[in-house]
Design a protein around this motif. Structure first.
Motif, PDB file in Angstrom:
ATOM      1  N   LYS A 206       0.755  -1.313  -0.259  1.00  0.00           N
ATOM      2  CA  LYS A 206       0.062  -0.333  -0.115  1.00  0.00           C
ATOM      3  C   LYS A 206       0.721   1.530   0.481  1.00  0.00           C
ATOM      4  N   VAL A 207       1.779   1.302   1.164  1.00  0.00           N
ATOM      5  CA  VAL A 207       2.369   3.014   1.278  1.00  0.00           C
ATOM      6  C   VAL A 207       3.235   2.393  -0.207  1.00  0.00           C
ATOM      7  N   ASP A 226       9.330  -6.550  -5.240  1.00  0.00           N
ATOM      8  CA  ASP A 226       8.461  -7.192  -4.111  1.00  0.00           C
ATOM      9  C   ASP A 226       8.148  -8.005  -4.732  1.00  0.00           C
ATOM     10  N   VAL A 285      11.101   4.479   5.905  1.00  0.00           N
ATOM     11  CA  VAL A 285       9.637   4.768   6.854  1.00  0.00           C
ATOM     12  C   VAL A 285       9.815   3.616   6.959  1.00  0.00           C
ATOM     13  N   ASP A 311      13.495   7.786   9.244  1.00  0.00           N
ATOM     14  CA  ASP A 311      11.781   7.657  10.181  1.00  0.00           C
ATOM     15  C   ASP A 311      11.755   6.901  11.387  1.00  0.00           C
ATOM     16  N   HIS A 335       9.884   8.831  14.034  1.00  0.00           N
ATOM     17  CA  HIS A 335       8.593   8.166  13.651  1.00  0.00           C
ATOM     18  C   HIS A 335       7.525   8.650  13.704  1.00  0.00           C
ATOM     19  N   GLY A 337       5.419   9.148  10.583  1.00  0.00           N
ATOM     20  CA  GLY A 337       5.096   8.650   8.691  1.00  0.00           C
ATOM     21  C   GLY A 337       3.718   8.876   9.096  1.00  0.00           C
ATOM     22  N   ALA A 338       3.140   7.997  10.100  1.00  0.00           N
ATOM     23  CA  ALA A 338       1.726   7.959  10.147  1.00  0.00           C
ATOM     24  C   ALA A 338       1.157   9.567  10.785  1.00  0.00           C
ATOM     25  N   THR A 438       5.208 -14.099   3.627  1.00  0.00           N
ATOM     26  CA  THR A 438       5.704 -13.228   2.998  1.00  0.00           C
ATOM     27  C   THR A 438       5.158 -12.139   2.748  1.00  0.00           C
TER      28      THR A 438
HETATM   29  N1  LIG Z   1       6.985   5.131   9.992  1.00  0.00           N
HETATM   30  C1  LIG Z   1       5.418   5.160  10.188  1.00  0.00           C
HETATM   31  O1  LIG Z   1       4.869   5.694  10.461  1.00  0.00           O
HETATM   32  C2  LIG Z   1       4.709   4.415   9.856  1.00  0.00           C
HETATM   33  C3  LIG Z   1       5.177   3.008   8.623  1.00  0.00           C
HETATM   34  N2  LIG Z   1       5.036   2.104   8.252  1.00  0.00           N
HETATM   35  C4  LIG Z   1       5.456   0.448   8.045  1.00  0.00           C
HETATM   36  O2  LIG Z   1       4.993   0.585   6.612  1.00  0.00           O
HETATM   37  C5  LIG Z   1       4.633  -1.283   5.741  1.00  0.00           C
HETATM   38  C6  LIG Z   1       4.577  -1.375   5.035  1.00  0.00           C
HETATM   39  O3  LIG Z   1       3.199  -1.286   5.267  1.00  0.00           O
HETATM   40  P1  LIG Z   1       1.502  -1.057   4.095  1.00  0.00           P
HETATM   41  O4  LIG Z   1       2.280  -0.768   2.685  1.00  0.00           O
HETATM   42  O5  LIG Z   1       0.601  -1.010   4.431  1.00  0.00           O
HETATM   43  O6  LIG Z   1       1.592  -2.908   4.580  1.00  0.00           O
HETATM   44  P2  LIG Z   1       1.390  -3.537   3.187  1.00  0.00           P
HETATM   45  O7  LIG Z   1       1.557  -5.072   3.666  1.00  0.00           O
HETATM   46  O8  LIG Z   1       0.351  -3.382   1.839  1.00  0.00           O
HETATM   47  O9  LIG Z   1       2.594  -3.806   2.086  1.00  0.00           O
HETATM   48  C7  LIG Z   1       3.839  -4.409   2.427  1.00  0.00           C
HETATM   49  C8  LIG Z   1       4.694  -4.876   1.448  1.00  0.00           C
HETATM   50  O10 LIG Z   1       6.124  -5.513   1.390  1.00  0.00           O
HETATM   51  C9  LIG Z   1       5.994  -7.289   0.581  1.00  0.00           C
HETATM   52  N3  LIG Z   1       7.094  -7.427   1.272  1.00  0.00           N
HETATM   53  C10 LIG Z   1       6.751  -8.409   2.460  1.00  0.00           C
HETATM   54  N4  LIG Z   1       8.229  -9.221   2.224  1.00  0.00           N
HETATM   55  C11 LIG Z   1       9.523  -8.285   1.255  1.00  0.00           C
HETATM   56  C12 LIG Z   1      10.425  -8.552   1.187  1.00  0.00           C
HETATM   57  N5  LIG Z   1      11.055  -9.341   1.484  1.00  0.00           N
HETATM   58  N6  LIG Z   1      10.795  -7.717   0.521  1.00  0.00           N
HETATM   59  C13 LIG Z   1      10.333  -7.078  -0.477  1.00  0.00           C
HETATM   60  N7  LIG Z   1       8.977  -6.677  -0.127  1.00  0.00           N
HETATM   61  C14 LIG Z   1       8.259  -7.778   1.365  1.00  0.00           C
HETATM   62  C15 LIG Z   1       4.572  -7.310   0.723  1.00  0.00           C
HETATM   63  O11 LIG Z   1       4.689  -7.892  -1.018  1.00  0.00           O
HETATM   64  C16 LIG Z   1       3.698  -5.980   0.559  1.00  0.00           C
HETATM   65  O12 LIG Z   1       3.717  -5.931  -0.381  1.00  0.00           O
HETATM   66  C17 LIG Z   1       4.452  -1.691   6.965  1.00  0.00           C
HETATM   67  O13 LIG Z   1       5.034  -2.669   7.858  1.00  0.00           O
HETATM   68  C18 LIG Z   1       4.855  -0.104   8.822  1.00  0.00           C
HETATM   69  O14 LIG Z   1       5.932  -1.476   9.385  1.00  0.00           O
HETATM   70  C19 LIG Z   1       3.259   1.927   7.504  1.00  0.00           C
HETATM   71  C20 LIG Z   1       2.621   3.146   8.461  1.00  0.00           C
HETATM   72  C21 LIG Z   1       3.135   3.817   8.787  1.00  0.00           C
END
Ligand SMILES: NC(=O)C1=CN([C@@H]2O[C@H](COP(=O)(O)OP(=O)(O)OC[C@H]3O[C@@H](n4cnc5c(N)ncnc54)[C@H](O)[C@@H]3O)[C@@H](O)[C@H]2O)C=CC1
Ligand SMILES: O=C(O)C(=O)COP(=O)(O)O
Length: 599
Positions: A206-207, A226, A285, A311, A335, A337-338, A438
């Motif tokens: 998503k991000v 990915d 992030v 972050d 931190h 990001g959100a 995954t």
């Molecule tokens: N800094 C902040 O305040 C924030 C941080 N986050 C972090 O960002 C991360 C991503 O969030 P979303 O995009 O919402 O999650 P998401 O689940 O939509 O996306 C994560 C992606 O990473 C991929 N992935 C898994 N293993 C992998 C690997 N070995 N190599 C490459 N890609 C891989 C997955 O297939 C998935 O497409 C979260 O886990 C969270 O920790 C999220 C929101 C705010």
């Protein structure tokens, strides 16, 4: 049939169940059980059950700042106690008086917290995505549901990634500090341009995909790595999915957006930094733990990494004297990001709805764990549940990196009529096996269909009705993944899909077919699959290499098309063989391909 059935999570008291029980799950007092039922009860009925049970409003502890709209919603149905900056001791004291707890990333919801709740805590709501601060095993063991807010902060996190990227490239933070200290240093802060540069997005979820979309708007050439993202989703926004090595070696900028899992922990380390283009710039992030922070300091000192914008940190807050945070080529935010007004309102509402829904007995679509299923309910299906998860794990590990999983077909062969075999738990376990290796998502009966749908994975189910005694619930299960390439070509069946089939023998899961090859191996430990020319001495050759490398072999079997033609040898191993051992196996002349799979 697509996986579209909808289910309720219903909390009941000692009263008789209002409708048919499908899965009865243990839950602490005052709720004595939790049942998954077809949607037969109305909202009013559920409220009635809820009110009867509770007698009074539930109490919700909010331990970190939550958006007002979410708080207002909570207050309509519950007593809300907003107590911030609690020590672990204070949290443990308060928790025994609370039915739900809402946190962000700053509250560590440890096993101690669940133990101190003495069974009263029923729901933990995480107002955000990452749930690494909540002990999920302890929550599940204590029958406490954990829900999160996975979508409302996506844009905020993506925008923060872009803010860090641009600020880093133009030295905004350093130049700001300089001018505020009375200096005017124009030549010191010459930046680099973004247009035409290659940005590698690692983690195209998503991000990551929102960052990619925005970076393209800045004129950057965006590639992504990915292993599990569908290529067509990337193509739709003009992004090419590439292998990890290609991504990190060709990028001018790298932006991290994968979850922190055992597979991604310290994924950026001395070895990976050494493969990068000199002068690369990195934005993180995601989670601090995906980078080996000491290795990043070394890479910054040697100039491999020109700048980093961070972050998130392994330890939050990082130590005051952190070499990384203090490094002159690093810009850092705590931190954030959100942390936008909009995202915080969004996550507050998303989490409030999920927590209230769970307290009212509705199934939370964003649940990340589930209460445990008692042994008596599972006893008949238990070995098939284990088989289902293992087949999912095997099938997904056979998918070649870069070809995202979108279409999974599950076939159940059984002598039972469709009404006598409920496959929801099996389907959930296959989904768990496919998704968990995954991601950092905890997949269970509660959230399996939701998680699969969110990831664009369509799971269809088919029945083969067999003649014979319906005593046994199932004869075999087949899992097929369509439209993907495989790391192990022999796993592709005549229909062009990756196909694995398993049966239960003596209550133990067995793999009985891979691609078109019949095999028979007990699914325990890990597996090496080799396709070879069928000839004498092969078992001995591979066994010798593994013996010399001190890897214990639990079994070896060979499935072949015809004598002296092609065969698939399956070797069960207790330990993970070294790269060297696998290389030596690959060098045996008669071996045409092989793969190592963790179960
Ligand atoms: N800094 C902040 O305040 C924030 C941080 N986050 C972090 O960002 C991360 C991503 O969030 P979303 O995009 O919402 O999650 P998401 O689940 O939509 O996306 C994560 C992606 O990473 C991929 N992935 C898994 N293993 C992998 C690997 N070995 N190599 C490459 N890609 C891989 C997955 O297939 C998935 O497409 C979260 O886990 C969270 O920790 C999220 C929101 C705010
Ligand atoms: O949602 C996430 O994963 C985040 O990292 C946001 O954390 P926060 O709620 O701002 O403490």
């Amino acid at each position: 049939m697509a996986a579209t059935s909808s289910w309720n999570l219903v909390f009941t008291s000692n009263q008789p169940s209002p409708s048919s029980l499908s899965w009865k799950l243990s839950f602490p007092s005052p709720f004595t059980s939790v049942q998954f039922q077809r949607r037969q009860t109305t909202t009013a009925q559920r409220f009635l059950v809820f009110a009867t049970m509770m007698g009074a409003k539930p109490t919700i502890l909010v331990s970190e700042k939550l958006g007002d709209a979410g708080l207002e919603l909570l207050k309509t149905f519950a007593n809300v106690d907003c107590s911030y900056n609690l020590s672990l001791e204070e949290l443990c004291t308060k928790i025994s008086l609370c039915d739900a707890l809402i946190v962000r990333s700053g509250t560590k919801v440890t096993r101690e917290v669940f133990e101190s709740s003495s069974g009263r805590l029923k729901v933990v709501g995480r107002a955000g995505v990452g749930i690494d601060n909540v002990d999920l095993s302890a929550a599940t063991e204590h029958g406490c549901l954990v829900v999160n807010a996975p979508t409302a902060n996506t844009i905020a996190a993506a925008e923060h990634g872009i803010a860090l990227l641009t600020a880093m490239a133009r030295n905004i933070a350093q130049a700001d500090a300089s001018i505020k200290s009375g200096k005017w240093e124009r030549s010191k802060y010459i930046g680099v341009s973004l247009v035409g540069k290659i940005l590698a997005v690692i983690g195209f979820g998503k991000v990551g995909s929102e960052v990619a979309r925005r970076a393209k708007g800045l004129g950057m050439n965006v590639i992504a790595h990915d292993p599990y993202a569908p290529a067509d989703r990337a193509h739709a926004i003009g992004v090419e999915l590439v292998r990890f090595e290609e991504a990190i070696s060709s990028a001018d900028f790298i932006s991290l957006h994968m979850p922190l899992t055992p597979a991604t922990s310290k994924m950026f380390n001395d070895e990976t930094f050494s493969k990068m283009k000199k002068g690369v710039r990195i934005v993180n992030v995601a989670r601090g733990g995906v980078i080996d922070e000491d290795a990043l300091v070394r890479a910054l000192d040697s100039g491999i990494v020109a700048q980093a914008a961070l972050d998130v940190f392994t330890e939050e807050p990082p130590p005051r004297d952190s070499k990384l945070v203090q490094h002159e080529s690093v810009i850092a935010t705590p931190h954030l990001g959100a942390s936008t007004t909009e995202a915080q309102e969004g996550v507050a509402i998303e989490v409030a709805e999920a927590v209230l829904g769970a307290l009212k007995g509705e199934l939370a679509a964003t649940a990340v764990n589930a209460p445990m299923v008692p042994a008596e309910v599972l006893s008949e299906l238990a070995p098939f549940v284990v088989l289902a998860e293992k087949l999912g794990r095997l099938a997904v590990q056979l998918v070649a990196g870069g070809s995202g999983v979108q279409s999974v077909k599950v076939t159940y062969a059984s002598a039972r009529g469709p009404d006598d075999l409920d496959t929801r738990l099996l389907r959930a376990m296959i989904t768990k096996g496919i998704i968990e290796p995954t991601s950092n998502v905890f997949v269970n009966l509660v959230n399996a269909d939701f998680t699969a749908k969110q990831r664009g994975i369509r799971i269809t189910e088919e029945r083969i009705v067999l003649d014979g005694s319906p005593e046994k619930p199932l004869e075999f299960i087949q899992v097929q993944i369509a439209n993907v390439e495989s790391k192990f070509a022999s796993a592709i069946s005549e229909s062009g899909d990756i196909k694995v089939e398993g049966r239960v023998k003596d209550r133990k899961p067995h793999l009985t077919m891979i691609g078109s090859f019949g095999v028979d191996v007990s699914l325990e430990g890990s597996l090496i699959l080799c396709r070879q020319v069928d000839q004498p001495g092969m078992i001995g050759k591979v066994g010798t290499i593994l013996g010399e490398e001190n890897v214990n072999v639990s079994f070896m079997t060979v499935g072949r098309i015809a004598p002296r033609k092609q065969a698939v040898m399956t070797i069960g191993v207790d330990e993970e063989p070294s790269k060297e051992a696998l290389k030596r196996i690959g060098e045996i002349t008669a071996i045409e391909e092989f793969v190592f799979l963790k179960l």
